[in-house]
Write an enzyme that holds these catalytic residues in place. Structure first.
Site, PDB file in Angstrom:
ATOM      1  CE  LYS A  48     -66.619 -29.725 -27.076  1.00 33.49           C
ATOM      2  NZ  LYS A  48     -68.113 -29.606 -27.164  1.00 33.49           N
ATOM      3  CB  SER A  49     -62.625 -26.933 -33.707  1.00 29.50           C
ATOM      4  OG  SER A  49     -61.855 -28.081 -33.555  1.00 29.50           O
ATOM      5  CB  THR A  52     -71.744 -24.614 -30.832  1.00 31.12           C
ATOM      6  OG1 THR A  52     -71.387 -25.928 -30.406  1.00 31.12           O
ATOM      7  CG2 THR A  52     -73.135 -24.275 -30.358  1.00 31.12           C
ATOM      8  CG  HIS A 113     -67.606 -33.440 -35.958  1.00 32.47           C
ATOM      9  ND1 HIS A 113     -67.262 -32.119 -35.862  1.00 32.47           N
ATOM     10  CD2 HIS A 113     -68.450 -33.676 -34.916  1.00 32.47           C
ATOM     11  CE1 HIS A 113     -67.889 -31.576 -34.821  1.00 32.47           C
ATOM     12  NE2 HIS A 113     -68.616 -32.496 -34.237  1.00 32.47           N
ATOM     13  NE  ARG A 135     -60.867 -23.528 -28.823  1.00 39.65           N
ATOM     14  CZ  ARG A 135     -61.661 -23.707 -27.794  1.00 39.65           C
ATOM     15  NH1 ARG A 135     -62.504 -24.736 -27.763  1.00 39.65           N
ATOM     16  NH2 ARG A 135     -61.647 -22.859 -26.776  1.00 39.65           N
ATOM     17  CE1 TYR A 201     -64.279 -21.004 -30.332  1.00 45.95           C
ATOM     18  CE2 TYR A 201     -62.313 -20.147 -29.254  1.00 45.95           C
ATOM     19  CZ  TYR A 201     -63.654 -20.464 -29.228  1.00 45.95           C
ATOM     20  OH  TYR A 201     -64.383 -20.221 -28.079  1.00 45.95           O
ATOM     21  CE  LYS A 271     -62.387 -21.761 -17.306  1.00 48.26           C
ATOM     22  NZ  LYS A 271     -60.953 -21.817 -16.962  1.00 48.26           N
TER      23      LYS A 271
HETATM   24  P1  A3P Z   1     -64.414 -24.418 -24.405  1.00 50.02           P
HETATM   25  O1  A3P Z   1     -64.668 -25.821 -23.977  1.00 50.02           O
HETATM   26  O2  A3P Z   1     -62.954 -24.106 -24.520  1.00 50.02           O
HETATM   27  O3  A3P Z   1     -65.127 -23.409 -23.596  1.00 50.02           O
HETATM   28  P2  A3P Z   1     -67.840 -27.229 -30.409  1.00 50.02           P
HETATM   29  O4  A3P Z   1     -68.937 -26.276 -30.665  1.00 50.02           O
HETATM   30  O5  A3P Z   1     -67.055 -27.585 -31.638  1.00 50.02           O
HETATM   31  O6  A3P Z   1     -68.280 -28.405 -29.634  1.00 50.02           O
HETATM   32  O7  A3P Z   1     -66.755 -26.444 -29.531  1.00 50.02           O
HETATM   33  C1  A3P Z   1     -67.055 -26.106 -28.221  1.00 50.02           C
HETATM   34  C2  A3P Z   1     -66.200 -24.943 -27.786  1.00 50.02           C
HETATM   35  O8  A3P Z   1     -66.680 -23.739 -28.380  1.00 50.02           O
HETATM   36  C3  A3P Z   1     -66.277 -24.740 -26.287  1.00 50.02           C
HETATM   37  O9  A3P Z   1     -64.998 -24.250 -25.897  1.00 50.02           O
HETATM   38  C4  A3P Z   1     -67.376 -23.704 -26.156  1.00 50.02           C
HETATM   39  O10 A3P Z   1     -67.359 -22.990 -24.953  1.00 50.02           O
HETATM   40  C5  A3P Z   1     -67.062 -22.812 -27.350  1.00 50.02           C
HETATM   41  N1  A3P Z   1     -68.218 -22.045 -27.825  1.00 50.02           N
HETATM   42  C6  A3P Z   1     -69.518 -22.425 -27.872  1.00 50.02           C
HETATM   43  N2  A3P Z   1     -70.293 -21.440 -28.341  1.00 50.02           N
HETATM   44  C7  A3P Z   1     -69.465 -20.410 -28.624  1.00 50.02           C
HETATM   45  C8  A3P Z   1     -69.688 -19.089 -29.139  1.00 50.02           C
HETATM   46  N3  A3P Z   1     -70.886 -18.659 -29.440  1.00 50.02           N
HETATM   47  N4  A3P Z   1     -68.609 -18.288 -29.284  1.00 50.02           N
HETATM   48  C9  A3P Z   1     -67.374 -18.715 -28.969  1.00 50.02           C
HETATM   49  N5  A3P Z   1     -67.104 -19.938 -28.476  1.00 50.02           N
HETATM   50  C10 A3P Z   1     -68.141 -20.786 -28.306  1.00 50.02           C
END
Ligand code: A3P
Length: 308
Positions: A48-49, A52, A113, A135, A201, A271
Site C-alpha cells: 500500500k505504498s 501499482t 514485498h 510512503r 510516494y 484516492k
Molecule cells: P490510497 O489507498 O491512499 O488511495 P499499492 O499499489 O502499493 O497497493 O498502493 C495503493 C495506493 O496507491 C492506493 O492509495 C492507490 O490509490 C494508490 N495508487 C494506485 N495507483 C496509483 C497511481 N497510478 N498513481 C498514484 N497513486 C496510485
C-alpha cells in the site's frame, strides 16, 4: 512466534519479519530454484505504498523503445500487476511459476514485498537493480485498512480499526515491522546507490516527470534529447497517472489472481492522496504513530512528507 496478524492468515516471525507461512515455504523454494539475471529489475515496497504506480512506471520506462506509441501500450489493456509479476507470494504450483518467470522477456521486471534480507541470494549477488517505494506510515495505514476491509479477509473481519492500528503500531502486519522493512532498503540505498534506488510516494506525487527520468537514468535506459523533446517523459507520466489508470476498462472491471484470491483491479485504485489520514486518525492515534516514527527512524535520515 505465531500471531493472528494483519494478513490473509496467521503470520509467523521469520528472519525478524512477520510473514505468512506460505511465504516462508516459497522463499526456500526460490532460494534453490530461482536464478536471477543481471538485467533483472525489482520493484520493492511495503504493501500500500504505491507499488501499482511504480510497477506501471518502471514497466513503461524499461520498455519505452519497444512501445513508443501510447496507443497500443500494454498498460492500456493490462493491470500493472499482470505485467510485473511478483517474486514469491504465488499460490499453486510454484515450480511452474518459476519456469514462467524464467521465460519472461528481458529485462524482466518483478515486484516484491519481501524484506531486503530475505531476497533471493542471486538477486543480491548479481547486483540486480532494485527500486523501492515507501510512503508515510499514516497514509499507508489508511490505505491498507481500506484495502483489507474491501477484500474481506476472514482473519481480519473481527478486527476493529483500533485493534488493527495497534497491530500496525506493533509491526504485526504482513511483511512488517514496516519500519524495519523501510530501513532495510534505505540503508542499502545509502550503501549501494547504484543498486538500490529509494523513492517516496510523496516525492513522486510532487514531480513525477523528474522521477521518470531519475528511474530511467538509474536503470541505464536514459531518454535521448530527442525523446525528451518529443514529450516521451510526460507521456509515460500520463499513461501511469492515477486518473489515467483508474478509468481504464481493465482496471474498472478486470480481475487478477493475486496472492490467495482473485481481486478486482479497481481495489488498487482508491484516492491516491497525500494526507488522507487526517480524515481517519484521532489525536491519540496521531500521537502514538508520530512517536513510533520518531523512535524507530530517528538518526536514519529517513523522513516523510505528511501533507500535500
Ligand atoms: P490510497 O489507498 O491512499 O488511495 P499499492 O499499489 O502499493 O497497493 O498502493 C495503493 C495506493 O496507491 C492506493 O492509495 C492507490 O490509490 C494508490 N495508487 C494506485 N495507483 C496509483 C497511481 N497510478 N498513481 C498514484 N497513486 C496510485
Amino acid at each position: 512466534p505465531k500471531e493472528r496478524g494483519w494478513s490473509f492468515s496467521h503470520v509467523y516471525l521469520f528472519e525478524q519479519f512477520w510473514c505468512p507461512s506460505s511465504l516462508i515455504r516459497e522463499r526456500n523454494i526460490f532460494q534453490k530454484h530461482f536464478h536471477a539475471k543481471q538485467s533483472d529489475v525489482l520493484v520493492a515496497s511495503f504493501p500500500k505504498s504505491g507499488t501499482t504506480w511504480l510497477k506501471a512506471l518502471t514497466f513503461a520506462i524499461v520498455n519505452h523503445k519497444k512501445f513508443s506509441s501510447t496507443e497500443n501500450h500494454p498498460l492500456l489493456t493490462s493491470n500493472p500487476h499482470q505485467l510485473v509479476p511478483p517474486l514469491y507470494t504465488f499460490r499453486g504450483n510454484i515450480h511452474d511459476q518459476i519456469l514462467q518467470l524464467s521465460n519472461m522477456a528481458e529485462p524482466r521486471v518483478f515486484g516484491t514485498h519481501i524484506p531486503f534480507p530475505s531476497l533471493p541470494k542471486s538477486v543480491i549477488e548479481l547486483n540486480c537493480r532494485i527500486i523501492y517505494i515507501c510512503r508515510n506510515p499514516f497514509d499507508t495505514f489508511v490505505s491498507a485498512w481500506a484495502f483489507f476491509n474491501k477484500i474481506k479477509v476472514e482473519s481480519l473481519s473481527t478486527l476493529t480499526k483500533e485493534e488493527a492500528f495497534e497491530m500496525f503500531c506493533n509491526g504485526v502486519i504482513e511483511f512488517g515491522p514496516w519500519w524495519s522493512h523501510m530501513l532495510g532498503y534505505w540503508k542499502e540505498s545509502v550503501a549501494r546507490p547504484n543498486t538500490v534506488l529509494f523513492l517516496k510516494y510523496e516525492d513522486l506525487k510532487e514531480d513525477v516527470d523528474f522521477h521518470v527520468k531519475k528511474v530511467a537514468d538509474f536503470l541505464g535506459c536514459s531518454f535521448t534529447q530527442e525523446e525528451e523533446s518529443d514529450g516521451v517523459v510526460e507521456s509515460i507520466a500520463k499513461l501511469c497517472s492515477f486518473e489515467g489508470m483508474k478509468d481504464l476498462e481493465v482496471n474498472k472491471s478486470g480481475t487478477i489472481n493475486f496472492e490467495i484470491k482473485r481481486f478486482e483491479n479497481k481495489l488498487f485504485f482508491r484516492k491516491a492522496e497525500i494526507g488522507d489520514w487526517v480524515n481517519h486518525f484521532s489525536p491519540s492515534m496521531v500521537e502514538k504513530l508520530s512517536k513510533i516514527i520518531e523512535e524507530k527512524l530517528s538518526g536514519s535520515g529517513l523522513s516523510f512528507k505528511m501533507h500535500s
